[in-house]
Design a protein around this motif. Structure first.
Motif, PDB file in Angstrom:
ATOM      1  N   HIS A   7      67.524  23.334  41.558  1.00  0.00           N
ATOM      2  CA  HIS A   7      68.109  24.654  41.783  1.00  0.00           C
ATOM      3  C   HIS A   7      67.028  25.641  42.210  1.00  0.00           C
ATOM      4  O   HIS A   7      65.886  25.579  41.731  1.00  0.00           O
ATOM      5  N   GLY A   8      67.386  26.532  43.118  1.00  0.00           N
ATOM      6  CA  GLY A   8      66.445  27.572  43.518  1.00  0.00           C
ATOM      7  C   GLY A   8      66.215  28.556  42.379  1.00  0.00           C
ATOM      8  O   GLY A   8      67.146  28.882  41.642  1.00  0.00           O
ATOM      9  N   ARG A   9      64.987  29.033  42.229  1.00  0.00           N
ATOM     10  CA  ARG A   9      64.704  30.000  41.168  1.00  0.00           C
ATOM     11  C   ARG A   9      65.248  31.375  41.549  1.00  0.00           C
ATOM     12  O   ARG A   9      65.455  31.667  42.735  1.00  0.00           O
ATOM     13  N   ASN A  10      65.472  32.189  40.556  1.00  0.00           N
ATOM     14  CA  ASN A  10      65.907  33.554  40.824  1.00  0.00           C
ATOM     15  C   ASN A  10      64.741  34.371  41.377  1.00  0.00           C
ATOM     16  O   ASN A  10      63.610  34.278  40.884  1.00  0.00           O
ATOM     17  N   ALA A  11      65.003  35.152  42.407  1.00  0.00           N
ATOM     18  CA  ALA A  11      63.947  35.963  43.021  1.00  0.00           C
ATOM     19  C   ALA A  11      63.522  37.088  42.080  1.00  0.00           C
ATOM     20  O   ALA A  11      64.279  37.514  41.197  1.00  0.00           O
ATOM     21  N   ASP A  12      62.310  37.559  42.260  1.00  0.00           N
ATOM     22  CA  ASP A  12      61.787  38.650  41.429  1.00  0.00           C
ATOM     23  C   ASP A  12      62.487  39.963  41.756  1.00  0.00           C
ATOM     24  O   ASP A  12      62.795  40.257  42.929  1.00  0.00           O
ATOM     25  N   ASP A  13      62.729  40.751  40.738  1.00  0.00           N
ATOM     26  CA  ASP A  13      63.255  42.104  40.930  1.00  0.00           C
ATOM     27  C   ASP A  13      62.113  43.031  41.332  1.00  0.00           C
ATOM     28  O   ASP A  13      60.941  42.741  41.090  1.00  0.00           O
ATOM     29  N   ILE A  14      62.444  44.145  41.931  1.00  0.00           N
ATOM     30  CA  ILE A  14      61.432  45.168  42.193  1.00  0.00           C
ATOM     31  C   ILE A  14      61.797  46.417  41.397  1.00  0.00           C
ATOM     32  O   ILE A  14      62.978  46.743  41.205  1.00  0.00           O
ATOM     33  N   VAL A  15      60.760  47.089  40.893  1.00  0.00           N
ATOM     34  CA  VAL A  15      60.938  48.284  40.068  1.00  0.00           C
ATOM     35  C   VAL A  15      60.240  49.453  40.755  1.00  0.00           C
ATOM     36  O   VAL A  15      59.046  49.376  41.067  1.00  0.00           O
ATOM     37  N   ILE A  16      60.982  50.511  40.995  1.00  0.00           N
ATOM     38  CA  ILE A  16      60.443  51.714  41.632  1.00  0.00           C
ATOM     39  C   ILE A  16      60.214  52.754  40.544  1.00  0.00           C
ATOM     40  O   ILE A  16      61.148  53.136  39.831  1.00  0.00           O
ATOM     41  N   ASN A  17      58.979  53.204  40.401  1.00  0.00           N
ATOM     42  CA  ASN A  17      58.647  54.199  39.380  1.00  0.00           C
ATOM     43  C   ASN A  17      58.968  55.608  39.869  1.00  0.00           C
ATOM     44  O   ASN A  17      58.610  55.981  40.993  1.00  0.00           O
ATOM     45  N   PHE A  35      63.184  50.208  50.495  1.00  0.00           N
ATOM     46  CA  PHE A  35      62.745  49.151  49.585  1.00  0.00           C
ATOM     47  C   PHE A  35      63.719  47.972  49.678  1.00  0.00           C
ATOM     48  O   PHE A  35      64.943  48.170  49.698  1.00  0.00           O
ATOM     49  N   GLN A  36      63.179  46.766  49.726  1.00  0.00           N
ATOM     50  CA  GLN A  36      64.008  45.570  49.808  1.00  0.00           C
ATOM     51  C   GLN A  36      63.468  44.511  48.855  1.00  0.00           C
ATOM     52  O   GLN A  36      62.277  44.169  48.884  1.00  0.00           O
ATOM     53  N   ALA A  37      64.345  43.993  48.028  1.00  0.00           N
ATOM     54  CA  ALA A  37      63.976  42.936  47.092  1.00  0.00           C
ATOM     55  C   ALA A  37      63.984  41.591  47.817  1.00  0.00           C
ATOM     56  O   ALA A  37      64.690  41.417  48.824  1.00  0.00           O
ATOM     57  N   PRO A  38      63.238  40.600  47.333  1.00  0.00           N
ATOM     58  CA  PRO A  38      63.189  39.282  48.001  1.00  0.00           C
ATOM     59  C   PRO A  38      64.488  38.499  47.838  1.00  0.00           C
ATOM     60  O   PRO A  38      65.235  38.689  46.873  1.00  0.00           O
ATOM     61  N   ILE A  78      66.198  57.717  49.397  1.00  0.00           N
ATOM     62  CA  ILE A  78      65.576  56.436  49.696  1.00  0.00           C
ATOM     63  C   ILE A  78      66.661  55.387  49.929  1.00  0.00           C
ATOM     64  O   ILE A  78      67.795  55.527  49.450  1.00  0.00           O
ATOM     65  N   SER A  79      66.319  54.353  50.688  1.00  0.00           N
ATOM     66  CA  SER A  79      67.233  53.245  50.955  1.00  0.00           C
ATOM     67  C   SER A  79      66.779  52.040  50.140  1.00  0.00           C
ATOM     68  O   SER A  79      65.590  51.712  50.121  1.00  0.00           O
ATOM     69  N   VAL A  80      67.714  51.397  49.486  1.00  0.00           N
ATOM     70  CA  VAL A  80      67.394  50.217  48.685  1.00  0.00           C
ATOM     71  C   VAL A  80      68.313  49.073  49.101  1.00  0.00           C
ATOM     72  O   VAL A  80      69.488  49.270  49.392  1.00  0.00           O
ATOM     73  N   LYS A  81      67.751  47.878  49.140  1.00  0.00           N
ATOM     74  CA  LYS A  81      68.515  46.689  49.513  1.00  0.00           C
ATOM     75  C   LYS A  81      68.108  45.544  48.606  1.00  0.00           C
ATOM     76  O   LYS A  81      66.931  45.188  48.525  1.00  0.00           O
ATOM     77  N   ALA A  82      69.083  44.991  47.922  1.00  0.00           N
ATOM     78  CA  ALA A  82      68.822  43.854  47.045  1.00  0.00           C
ATOM     79  C   ALA A  82      68.727  42.574  47.866  1.00  0.00           C
ATOM     80  O   ALA A  82      69.184  42.503  49.013  1.00  0.00           O
ATOM     81  N   GLY A  83      68.133  41.561  47.266  1.00  0.00           N
ATOM     82  CA  GLY A  83      67.945  40.291  47.966  1.00  0.00           C
ATOM     83  C   GLY A  83      69.227  39.479  48.057  1.00  0.00           C
ATOM     84  O   GLY A  83      70.112  39.568  47.207  1.00  0.00           O
TER      85      GLY A  83
END
Length: 337
Positions: free
Chosen positions: A78-88, A64-67, A8-13
């Protein structure tokens, strides 16, 4: 569909940009810088979940790509921290970098979690650059990119006991007799096409998980038959149960089957055949089995391995259940290689 290997490919925000702003208010001359920082981008995590049995849930979504993190604003917002994503993923999943082969994590228990892509840090606003020498800073930072990578997932089933044997030796029937699992049973080879896990429950509320893997044949370590595709699912088991066909299907002798099974396991992984074991001589109710039982008992007399003679088809599994618990009590936890 059973899937035990996947990429799988994963990309953080990306982190949000910092803001360049100055406070402007009536009767407040020289309000000064007030640009806020950008928020951090979301990260990507893998977590072992009790709700997943294999990797098939990820088969049709492999990216999968996080925001991204929001940018900063004036008035020190200040900008809020973006939500993490969790892959089960199922427990027992081994995570490696698909490009380099680097080991990342072994999610060997429910709830285990690992970060596979870290979110980018948010950029600093111009208020961060204010100093006694730079009272009107006009610089700010852009957000930093998040990590991006391709990861390989490999499932190695977590079970206490692994059933190994030739096709049609009666492994699936045996699993159905001792647990609530209902594997497919049919009078032809390779009825079991993927590992099936059953749970054996005792009156004292103790439980033993048993994995039935597809039947092995000679040359399995070299991908003959179903090959070693499923041998990985017994690497974690503490106890191996060799299921032998006492009737000698296809002209084979049960003692020859035992030697072949041990040889295939050893060729697949050094030391696997020397793991704690229990021998089940199945189909003892058949007329053809009587001719082999006497010689088999003589050959096994020097093995010092617990042996149970039974007929799984009859459903009488009490002796085997107790022998299973006794053999497992002294079996050490194996070290995964």
């Amino acid at each position: 569909m059973f899937t035990d290997r996947l990429k799988i490919s994963v990309k953080a925000g990306k982190g949000g940009n910092g803001c360049c702003s100055f406070h402007r208010e009536k009767y407040v001359p020289k309000g000064g810088p007030d640009g806020g920082d950008g928020g951090n981008g979301g990260s990507v995590y893998l977590e072992a979940s009790v709700h997943e049995q294999n990797l098939s849930a990820l088969l049709y979504q492999t990216s999968f790509q996080a925001p991204n993190g929001p940018g900063g604003r004036g008035a020190n917002c200040h900008g809020r921290n973006a939500d993490d994503i969790v892959i089960n993923v199922p427990a027992g999943t081994i995570v490696t970098d698909a490009e380099t082969g680097e080991f990342i994590a072994d999610l060997d228990e429910i709830g285990a979690r690992v970060m596979v892509a870290k979110g980018g840090r948010g950029g600093r606003g111009n208020v961060r650059f204010a100093s006694s020498r730079n009272r009107v800073p006009r610089q700010c930072e852009p957000g930093f990119p998040g990590e991006e990578r391709e990861i390989a997932l490999e499932l190695k089933t977590i079970a206490d006991v692994g059933l190994v044997g030739f096709p049609n030796a009666g492994k699936s029937t045996l699993l159905g007799a001792i647990s609530s699992a209902r594997p497919k049973v049919a009078p032809y080879p390779f009825t079991t096409l993927h590992p099936v896990v059953g749970v054996v429950e005792y009156e004292d509320c103790s439980r033993i998980t048993v994995a039935d893997i597809p039947g092995l044949i000679e040359g399995a370590h070299a991908n003959v038959g179903l090959g070693h595709d499923f041998l990985r699912h017994i690497e974690r088991t503490r106890l191996l149960v060799y299921v032998l066909d006492a009737a000698g299907t296809d002209g084979r002798k049960p003692w020859d089957d035992l030697d072949s099974l041990r040889n295939e396991l050893e060729l697949y992984q050094d030391g696997l055949s020397r793991r704690a074991a229990l021998i089940v001589v199945n189909k003892c109710d058949l007329q053809e089995a009587q001719e082999n039982l006497a010689e088999l008992r003589d050959r096994l007399s020097s093995e010092y391995i617990p042996t149970v003679e039974m007929s799984a088809a009859s459903g009488d599994s009490a002796e085997f259940r107790e022998a299973l618990r006794k053999a497992l009590s002294g079996a050490p936890k194996p070290t995964l290689r």
